[in-house]
Design a protein around this motif. Structure first.
Motif, mmCIF file in Angstrom:
data_model
loop_
_atom_site.group_PDB
_atom_site.id
_atom_site.type_symbol
_atom_site.label_atom_id
_atom_site.label_comp_id
_atom_site.label_asym_id
_atom_site.label_seq_id
_atom_site.Cartn_x
_atom_site.Cartn_y
_atom_site.Cartn_z
ATOM 1 N N VAL A 43 -3.793 34.433 7.499
ATOM 2 C CA VAL A 43 -3.221 33.960 8.761
ATOM 3 C C VAL A 43 -2.591 32.587 8.577
ATOM 4 O O VAL A 43 -1.444 32.346 8.983
ATOM 5 C CB VAL A 43 -4.296 33.928 9.865
ATOM 6 N N THR A 44 -3.322 31.661 7.966
ATOM 7 C CA THR A 44 -2.810 30.300 7.801
ATOM 8 C C THR A 44 -1.597 30.272 6.884
ATOM 9 O O THR A 44 -0.580 29.625 7.187
ATOM 10 C CB THR A 44 -3.908 29.382 7.243
ATOM 11 N N GLU A 45 -1.682 30.979 5.766
ATOM 12 C CA GLU A 45 -0.575 30.970 4.810
ATOM 13 C C GLU A 45 0.681 31.588 5.405
ATOM 14 O O GLU A 45 1.786 31.034 5.277
ATOM 15 C CB GLU A 45 -0.982 31.730 3.543
ATOM 16 N N ILE A 51 -12.841 34.509 5.267
ATOM 17 C CA ILE A 51 -11.908 33.578 4.624
ATOM 18 C C ILE A 51 -10.764 34.321 3.953
ATOM 19 O O ILE A 51 -9.585 34.030 4.201
ATOM 20 C CB ILE A 51 -12.635 32.679 3.605
ATOM 21 N N LEU A 52 -11.096 35.280 3.107
ATOM 22 C CA LEU A 52 -10.057 35.948 2.314
ATOM 23 C C LEU A 52 -9.262 36.963 3.120
ATOM 24 O O LEU A 52 -8.087 37.200 2.827
ATOM 25 C CB LEU A 52 -10.681 36.626 1.098
ATOM 26 N N SER A 61 -4.904 25.245 14.736
ATOM 27 C CA SER A 61 -4.864 23.867 14.251
ATOM 28 C C SER A 61 -4.736 23.837 12.734
ATOM 29 O O SER A 61 -4.092 22.947 12.173
ATOM 30 C CB SER A 61 -6.120 23.102 14.680
ATOM 31 N N ALA A 62 -5.370 24.815 12.058
ATOM 32 C CA ALA A 62 -5.250 24.881 10.601
ATOM 33 C C ALA A 62 -3.804 25.120 10.194
ATOM 34 O O ALA A 62 -3.318 24.559 9.199
ATOM 35 C CB ALA A 62 -6.148 25.982 10.049
ATOM 36 N N VAL A 63 -3.082 25.922 10.977
ATOM 37 C CA VAL A 63 -1.663 26.150 10.697
ATOM 38 C C VAL A 63 -0.878 24.846 10.893
ATOM 39 O O VAL A 63 -0.062 24.473 10.047
ATOM 40 C CB VAL A 63 -1.093 27.253 11.604
ATOM 41 N N PHE A 100 3.827 29.913 19.293
ATOM 42 C CA PHE A 100 3.963 31.041 18.375
ATOM 43 C C PHE A 100 2.691 31.883 18.366
ATOM 44 O O PHE A 100 1.575 31.355 18.480
ATOM 45 C CB PHE A 100 4.232 30.553 16.958
ATOM 46 N N GLY A 101 2.864 33.192 18.182
ATOM 47 C CA GLY A 101 1.723 34.083 17.996
ATOM 48 C C GLY A 101 1.276 34.055 16.544
ATOM 49 O O GLY A 101 2.092 34.068 15.621
ATOM 50 N N LEU A 102 -0.026 33.999 16.333
ATOM 51 C CA LEU A 102 -0.566 34.007 14.976
ATOM 52 C C LEU A 102 -0.436 35.392 14.341
ATOM 53 O O LEU A 102 -0.509 36.414 15.041
ATOM 54 C CB LEU A 102 -2.042 33.625 14.984
ATOM 55 N N PRO A 103 -0.262 35.451 13.033
ATOM 56 C CA PRO A 103 -0.357 36.736 12.341
ATOM 57 C C PRO A 103 -1.718 37.391 12.610
ATOM 58 O O PRO A 103 -2.712 36.710 12.886
ATOM 59 C CB PRO A 103 -0.229 36.351 10.863
ATOM 60 N N MET A 104 -1.760 38.712 12.560
ATOM 61 C CA MET A 104 -2.970 39.507 12.739
ATOM 62 C C MET A 104 -3.502 39.471 14.170
ATOM 63 O O MET A 104 -4.643 39.863 14.431
ATOM 64 C CB MET A 104 -4.080 39.096 11.759
#
Length: 270
Positions: A97-99, A90-91, A132-134, A64-68
């Motif tokens: 991106v993670t959320e 972070i913000l 990896s955070a996702v 999958f492609g990450l957001p942004m």
């Protein structure tokens, strides 16, 4: 719909760009692994598929492609992305991106199964660095039943990685109460009890201590439910710059590919 052997499918599922590769064996079990790329090379779904193809795995592999990133880069392109990151990494980047990626995963997976006629079967998740955070967030949320996970250059704790970025890029991060709260939420050593699926952690021996030490701490916290593999000589990235287009697999990525393939072959059963 029957997908031809070795055919690569690219498209968008529930708004998420993807690259999907079917198992080379048409009679393989109905297993599937899905994952997310790094923001360092390989920094696109197509480049990640080339770096870690897991060709020998008898399962669908979905990237999958990450957001942004890629086709979803903010208005203003990567100049705007880097402006947002420099203003508050972070913000403006890590959290959204993670959320978003974790939240959109269940619907994207459902649409992919329907579109590609993939029967229900065990699911694994993987990711590198930001990806990896996702993967870790998906494992922790439990919205989709996951049989196993694998992460490379993992963001097991966000706060130390911000410190690493300060050293690498020569910047000072403007910590706030809100960003400290986000970093605490993305501390998977603290949240280890939420990670119930078996987890493989792969780190480079030359990666920053901000990655290696939290990965080791997470391995300890998870006990027998996790394994830690160190790739000698590897730094944080898995490919050369610019890392957007597919490139020949380098020696370090080949080690990661082999570790992921062996791990999922053991842990997924159709």
């Amino acid at each position: 719909m029957r997908i031809a052997e070795r055919e690569v499918v690219e498209g968008v599922a529930a708004g998420v760009p993807f690259v999907a590769m079917p198992p080379s064996d048409p009679d393989a079990p109905a297993a599937l692994v899905a994952g997310w790329h790094l923001m360092e090379p390989p920094r696109s779904e197509r480049a990640m598929a080339a770096a870690v193809p897991m060709t020998g795995l008898r399962a669908w592999r979905v990237y999958f492609g990450l957001p942004m990133t890629g086709t979803r880069v903010p208005a203003g392109g990567y100049d705007e992305f880097f402006r947002l990151a420099s203003e508050d990494a972070i913000l403006n980047v890590n959290e959204p991106v993670t959320e978003q990626a974790a939240a959109e995963f269940p619907a994207a997976l459902t649409e992919l199964r329907d579109r590609l006629a993939i029967p229900e079967g065990p699911v694994g998740v993987f990711g590198g660095s930001a990806g990896s955070a996702v993967a870790l967030e998906v494992l922790a949320r439990g919205d989709v039943r996951i049989a196993a996970g694998a992460v490379v250059s993992p963001v097991a704790q966000l706060a130390p990685v911000i410190g690493r970025n300060e050293r690498v890029y020569g910047v000072t991060y403007p910590w706030s109460a809100r960003s400290r709260g986000v970093a605490a939420r993305y501390d998977y050593v603290r949240r280890a009890a939420e990670l119930t699926a078996p987890l493989l952690l792969v780190v480079g021996s030359e990666d920053d201590v901000a990655v290696r030490e939290p990965a080791a701490a997470l391995r300890t916290a998870l006990g027998e439910n996790a394994e830690l593999v160190t790739v000698e000589g590897m730094e944080h990235a898995l490919a050369d710059e610019p890392g957007i287009d597919p490139a020949p697999q380098n020696a370090h990525a080949a080690r990661v590919d082999a570790a992921f393939t062996e791990w999922f072959a053991r842990r997924l059963r159709g």
